[in-house]
Design an enzyme around this catalytic site. Structure first.
Site, mmCIF file in Angstrom:
data_model
loop_
_atom_site.group_PDB
_atom_site.id
_atom_site.type_symbol
_atom_site.label_atom_id
_atom_site.label_comp_id
_atom_site.label_asym_id
_atom_site.label_seq_id
_atom_site.Cartn_x
_atom_site.Cartn_y
_atom_site.Cartn_z
ATOM 1 N N LYS A 22 17.320 -119.866 51.893
ATOM 2 C CA LYS A 22 16.142 -119.624 52.746
ATOM 3 C C LYS A 22 15.521 -118.271 52.392
ATOM 4 C CE LYS A 22 16.435 -117.698 57.094
ATOM 5 N NZ LYS A 22 15.466 -116.628 57.289
ATOM 6 N N ASN A 23 16.370 -117.241 52.201
ATOM 7 C CA ASN A 23 15.811 -115.903 51.997
ATOM 8 C C ASN A 23 15.398 -115.636 50.554
ATOM 9 O OD1 ASN A 23 16.059 -115.555 54.681
ATOM 10 N ND2 ASN A 23 17.889 -114.275 54.599
ATOM 11 N N CYS A 116 11.544 -109.145 67.713
ATOM 12 C CA CYS A 116 11.951 -110.546 67.846
ATOM 13 C C CYS A 116 13.377 -110.596 68.373
ATOM 14 C CB CYS A 116 11.821 -111.256 66.509
ATOM 15 S SG CYS A 116 13.020 -110.680 65.346
ATOM 16 N N ARG A 121 11.034 -105.225 64.630
ATOM 17 C CA ARG A 121 10.859 -105.487 63.190
ATOM 18 C C ARG A 121 9.757 -104.558 62.665
ATOM 19 N NH1 ARG A 121 13.521 -110.477 62.200
ATOM 20 N NH2 ARG A 121 13.497 -109.982 60.007
ATOM 21 N N ASP A 304 23.647 -111.082 58.437
ATOM 22 C CA ASP A 304 23.367 -112.493 58.747
ATOM 23 C C ASP A 304 24.643 -113.305 58.928
ATOM 24 O OD1 ASP A 304 20.426 -112.731 56.607
ATOM 25 O OD2 ASP A 304 20.759 -111.838 58.575
ATOM 26 N N ARG A 396 15.356 -123.323 61.920
ATOM 27 C CA ARG A 396 14.595 -122.419 61.045
ATOM 28 C C ARG A 396 15.334 -122.185 59.730
ATOM 29 N NH1 ARG A 396 14.069 -116.992 63.107
ATOM 30 N NH2 ARG A 396 13.295 -116.787 60.991
HETATM 31 C C1 EPZ Z 1 15.604 -109.872 55.573
HETATM 32 O O1 EPZ Z 1 14.853 -109.485 56.716
HETATM 33 C C2 EPZ Z 1 16.137 -111.254 55.881
HETATM 34 N N1 EPZ Z 1 15.024 -112.186 56.069
HETATM 35 C C3 EPZ Z 1 16.996 -111.208 57.141
HETATM 36 O O2 EPZ Z 1 17.525 -112.520 57.350
HETATM 37 C C4 EPZ Z 1 18.146 -110.234 56.899
HETATM 38 O O3 EPZ Z 1 18.904 -110.123 58.094
HETATM 39 C C5 EPZ Z 1 17.597 -108.859 56.508
HETATM 40 O O4 EPZ Z 1 16.712 -108.992 55.363
HETATM 41 C C6 EPZ Z 1 18.700 -107.879 56.152
HETATM 42 O O5 EPZ Z 1 19.473 -108.394 55.130
HETATM 43 C C7 EPZ Z 1 14.414 -112.686 54.955
HETATM 44 O O6 EPZ Z 1 14.762 -112.369 53.832
HETATM 45 C C8 EPZ Z 1 13.314 -113.685 55.198
HETATM 46 P P1 EPZ Z 1 15.008 -105.523 56.369
HETATM 47 P P2 EPZ Z 1 13.927 -108.151 56.664
HETATM 48 O O7 EPZ Z 1 13.613 -105.118 56.121
HETATM 49 O O8 EPZ Z 1 13.323 -108.015 55.334
HETATM 50 C C9 EPZ Z 1 14.500 -101.813 59.258
HETATM 51 C C10 EPZ Z 1 18.133 -114.406 58.598
HETATM 52 O O9 EPZ Z 1 18.858 -114.608 59.584
HETATM 53 N N2 EPZ Z 1 13.152 -101.687 58.701
HETATM 54 O O10 EPZ Z 1 16.021 -105.367 55.281
HETATM 55 O O11 EPZ Z 1 13.055 -108.169 57.854
HETATM 56 C C11 EPZ Z 1 14.636 -103.059 60.146
HETATM 57 O O12 EPZ Z 1 14.200 -102.781 61.462
HETATM 58 C C12 EPZ Z 1 17.200 -113.210 58.575
HETATM 59 O O13 EPZ Z 1 18.098 -115.146 57.581
HETATM 60 C C13 EPZ Z 1 12.387 -100.563 59.024
HETATM 61 O O14 EPZ Z 1 12.831 -99.691 59.770
HETATM 62 O O15 EPZ Z 1 15.058 -107.031 56.872
HETATM 63 C C14 EPZ Z 1 16.107 -103.343 60.107
HETATM 64 O O16 EPZ Z 1 16.764 -102.517 61.047
HETATM 65 C C15 EPZ Z 1 17.333 -112.356 59.812
HETATM 66 N N3 EPZ Z 1 11.126 -100.452 58.527
HETATM 67 C C16 EPZ Z 1 16.507 -102.909 58.691
HETATM 68 O O17 EPZ Z 1 15.432 -102.079 58.208
HETATM 69 C C17 EPZ Z 1 10.595 -101.401 57.688
HETATM 70 O O18 EPZ Z 1 9.442 -101.227 57.233
HETATM 71 C C18 EPZ Z 1 16.695 -104.071 57.730
HETATM 72 O O19 EPZ Z 1 15.499 -104.779 57.699
HETATM 73 C C19 EPZ Z 1 11.378 -102.532 57.366
HETATM 74 C C20 EPZ Z 1 12.654 -102.653 57.877
#
Ligand code: EPZ
Length: 422
Positions: A22-23, A116, A121, A304, A396
């Site tokens: 998915k990711n 969410c 996010r 995850d 999802r």
């Molecule tokens: C990706 O989300 C995945 N989704 C998530 O999978 C996964 O949990 C996450 O990466 C971490 O591995 C997809 O790939 C579609 P991040 P993403 O940006 O990109 C903070 C699932 O269950 N952050 O790495 O949204 C954020 O708040 C989903 O399959 C900022 O502060 O994750 C979080 O605490 C859930 N500022 C941390 O970084 C930003 O601009 C990690 O978020 C962006 C992120």
């Protein structure tokens, strides 16, 4: 609304093939906007997040042809750069459409992905990277409007190895003038998958899977046919399904190195896991407590897999501690597990799980995708009947989850009418 009805107590057994990630498919669908030529994608999971992303692409002007596990996309000439707010809200991670649309059209309008089920996010790291490439950002009543005359290569240091920010910047840099470097980049396998997809279209990206990714701007990208990597989180979820039901499963289409941290921890919890001729074997036994599980960016223990592991540890002999370091607020599962008889206390970023002899069936609500999957796992092990509501969260990220589990001996069925999209 649809629900899962589970009668717990059966041990799972059998062989199952893991589908595409998915990711991986979500950023790769966004990246397909970078070319006007045909894109063929294989081993695509049939999940609702893909359906939402395809609806967004069709709104932008992409012709989509769907087959069994196969997608054909013909982006042609896109006729808008505005992502419909209703669709953006359905899937917050579509924020990484900004990069490809800025690369292709020089402008994009998205709605701000609000908080969410797993916490806020923010997108500050995405925007900081894009601004350093010359993009002008305007944030107005919940929307983000971005414009750029021509993207220029930049040296970007991410404060946190954000997966989405890494992917967004990678895609924006494809057509930028000059070279872009992303330091402290996310190293997840799905980032490597995105790099391989882009390079197969003629991009010049290297370093994915390391701290620094380098992208040399090119003029255009060509048609491509690409097969996704397997879903390591779906595989990890099935490993725990075997462990929690003390069953024995054989998983096909798994890349064990993508699951090193997960396999190590689940062995600590008493599962026997071994590889034989590219099939991953899992045999559940007595569930042991784990002194500490700490989620971290890849290659650390994946956030995850946190919820599914918590479900397993509710039945361990002894006390375990899980610390969630990646997201704020990813413990929504705790209260639902307590309804099944689990003994868990949350202290800040840590959850202390005291193992119990058994869980008992109850009516619970899936709070988000991975917590929903975790509740299914707990229901499979609980005595009696468990009803899981809000299962649209599970759809999802897991293709026909109940059919997969039924094939392996689980007593689970989907009841009720699907929600009508108004
Ligand atoms: C990706 O989300 C995945 N989704 C998530 O999978 C996964 O949990 C996450 O990466 C971490 O591995 C997809 O790939 C579609 P991040 P993403 O940006 O990109 C903070 C699932 O269950 N952050 O790495 O949204 C954020 O708040 C989903 O399959 C900022 O502060 O994750 C979080 O605490 C859930 N500022 C941390 O970084 C930003 O601009 C990690 O978020 C962006 C992120």
């Amino acid at each position: 609304m649809e629900k899962f009805l589970i009668s717990g107590g059966s041990s799972l057994s059998g062989k199952i093939r893991v589908k595409g990630a998915k990711n991986s498919i979500l950023p790769i669908l966004a990246a397909s906007l970078l070319t006007s030529e045909k894109v063929e994608l294989k081993d695509v999971p049939d999940i609702s997040d893909v359906k939402v992303m395809l609806n967004i692409l069709e709104c932008l002007g992409v012709k989509v042809t769907r087959g069994k596990g196969i997608l054909i996309l013909e982006p042609g000439s896109l006729y808008t750069s505005e992502i419909p707010e209703s669709l953006m809200c359905e899937m917050r991670s579509s924020i990484f459409l900004m990069g490809p649309l800025l690369g292709r059209l020089g402008k994009v309008k998205v709605s701000y992905p609000g908080g969410c089920d797993i916490g806020p996010r923010p997108i500050d790291l995405h925007l900081k990277g894009l601004i350093s490439m010359g993009v002008k950002i305007q944030e107005e009543n919940g929307c983000v409007r971005a414009e750029v005359k021509s993207l220029k290569g930049s040296d970007i240091h991410l404060d946190f190895p954000s997966v989405g920010a890494t992917e967004n910047i990678m895609m924006a840099a494809i057509y930028a003038q000059g070279t872009t470097q992303i330091h402290n980049a996310a190293k997840e396998p799905e980032i490597i998958d995105l790099q391989n997809f882009l390079n197969k279209m003629g991009a010049k990206v290297k370093g994915a899977g390391t701290d620094t990714i380098k992208i040399e701007g090119v003029k255009n990208l060509k048609d491509v046919s690409y097969t996704l990597i397997p879903d390591r989180i779906a595989a990890g979820t099935l490993i725990i399904a075997a462990a929690i039901t003390r069953g024995e499963l054989m998983l096909e289409n798994v890349i064990p190195e993508h699951l090193e941290a997960v396999i190590a921890k689940l062995r600590e919890a008493g599962a026997e896991i071994w590889e034989e001729a590219d099939v991953l074997h899992v045999k559940g036994g007595t569930i042991k407590s784990i002194q500490s599980v700490r989620t971290l960016p890849y290659p650390g223990f994946p956030t995850d897999m946190q919820a599914q592991t918590m479900a397993l540890l509710t039945l361990a002999q002894g006390t375990s501690v899980i610390t969630e370091n990646v997201f704020d607020g990813r413990f929504s599962l705790v209260n639902e597990l307590k309804k099944l008889g689990a003994v868990i206390t949350v202290q800040g970023r840590s959850a202390v799980i005291q193992g119990v002899e058994k869980l008992h069936g109850a009516v619970v609500k899936a709070p988000d995708l991975r917590a929903g999957a975790a509740l299914v796992l707990a229901g499979l092990a609980a005595e009696g009947h468990t009803i899981i509501e809000e299962i649209h969260h599970i759809d999802r990220g897991y293709e026909s989850f109940e059919e997969t589990l039924k094939k392996l001996g689980a007593n689970i069925k989907r009841v009720g009418a699907p929600a009508v999209n108004v």
